[in-house]
Every structure is written in C-alpha cells, then in structure tokens.
Write an enzyme that holds these catalytic residues in place. Structure first.
Site, short mmCIF file in Angstrom:
data_model
loop_
_atom_site.label_atom_id
_atom_site.label_comp_id
_atom_site.label_asym_id
_atom_site.label_seq_id
_atom_site.Cartn_x
_atom_site.Cartn_y
_atom_site.Cartn_z
N GLY A 39 0.84 -1.19 0.00
CA GLY A 39 0.00 0.00 0.00
C GLY A 39 0.88 1.25 0.00
CB CYS A 40 0.08 4.69 0.98
SG CYS A 40 0.87 6.30 1.13
CG PHE A 41 5.75 5.20 -0.58
CD1 PHE A 41 5.16 6.42 -0.34
CD2 PHE A 41 6.28 4.98 -1.85
CE1 PHE A 41 5.10 7.41 -1.31
CE2 PHE A 41 6.22 5.96 -2.83
CZ PHE A 41 5.63 7.18 -2.56
CG HIS B 147 0.25 0.94 6.27
ND1 HIS B 147 0.18 1.89 5.27
CD2 HIS B 147 0.50 -0.23 5.65
CE1 HIS B 147 0.39 1.31 4.10
NE2 HIS B 147 0.58 0.03 4.30
#
Length: 171
Positions: A15-17, A158
């Site tokens: 997903g998004c870093f 996250h």
C-alpha cells in the site's frame, strides 16, 4: 542484498509507502527507510508516472539486531495481505502487496512467512502478496520521504493489528 558487513536491505510493498515507513522506522534494528518505486516499466519513475511500479519501502537494517523473518512478520501485521492491489482507499497495482527479494535467501524467507501467515488462520482469505525479484529501487520524490514525520496527521491506512506474531510457536 548486503550493503556492507554491518547492514542488510529488504524492499517491501504493502500500500502507500508513507504508513509503512512510519511504522517500520521505529523497529529495533531498523537503521534507515526510503520510500520509492520498484517493479515497474520505466526508469526514473515519479508519483505522476510510474507504470507497473509499486509504492515500496526500502528498509536498511542491522542483522545483529533484527532479521528478515521478524521484519516480514511485522509487515504482515501492519497491512492486509489478502486484498489484491488495494490497501484502504488506495486502489491499483501501485498499492499491491509484494516482497521484492534480492536473493534466494530472501525469497525462501518470504515463502516461509507467507506459509506461516496462511496457516495461522488470522486472515480469513489467502495471502495475495507477490514475490518479485528486486530490480532497481527508485527513491520517491523528497516530499514523500518521511511524509508522516512532516505531516503527523496525514493519511495512512497502516496500523499494527492486535494479532499475535506469526513467528510465535503454538502451544
């Protein structure tokens, strides 16, 4: 991929870093993190143009303090590895769950961890995390680096899930 006798590297996508970077940076033994792109079709990808690339995180760690299995265990507890090309509101192959292995040892560790995660029954669906050979890792633009340090209330999907470690022995 050993960077010197004191450090090692692992490249993950989930997903998004931004969210991954913020959580990994606090782990014992993690020395540095870099948000970036890998696994795609073009050189010098950018946020606006990265066909096939995943938003990925390069983790530099001290193998005397942690190891790949512990990093992978954490990885599988901070994102949903059962959603294909998606994490939270982020949809597309850029947000796929992937382990980019640098050598056969990393590939085998990743296979072992995926098996443990699937056998645990924690996730109701099977893991869809891909194993992909690591090509060039392209650092993301500066404004993506340490993003949640710069914007502490910024978007992330996250979080550390309240599930047991996949490395713990049953019994």
């Amino acid at each position: 991929m050993t960077t010197n006798n004191q450090t090692n590297e692992l490249v993950l996508a989930g997903g998004c870093f931004w969210g991954m970077e913020e959580l990994f940076r606090h782990l014992p033994g993690v020395l540095d993190t870099d948000a970036g792109y890998t696994g795609g079709e073009n050189d010098h990808p950018t946020y606006q143009h990265h066909p096939g690339h995943a938003e990925a995180l390069k983790i530099v760690f001290d193998p005397q303090q942690t190891d790949i299995l512990h990093l992978l265990d954490f990885f599988f507890r901070i994102h949903d590895p059962t959603t294909l090309n998606r994490q939270g509101n982020d949809i597309g192959t850029s947000y796929r769950s992937a382990i980019f292995y640098a050598d056969e040892a990393q590939k085998q560790a990743a296979k072992q961890m995926i098996e443990k995660v699937n056998q645990s029954g924690v996730w109701k669906r099977p893991v869809v995390t891909t194993l992909e050979p690591l090509g060039t890792f392209w650092p993301a633009e500066e404004y993506h680096q340490d993003y949640l340090q710069k914007l502490p209330n910024g978007y992330t999907c996250h979080f550390i899930r309240p599930i047991p470690s996949f490395l713990e022995e049953a019994g």
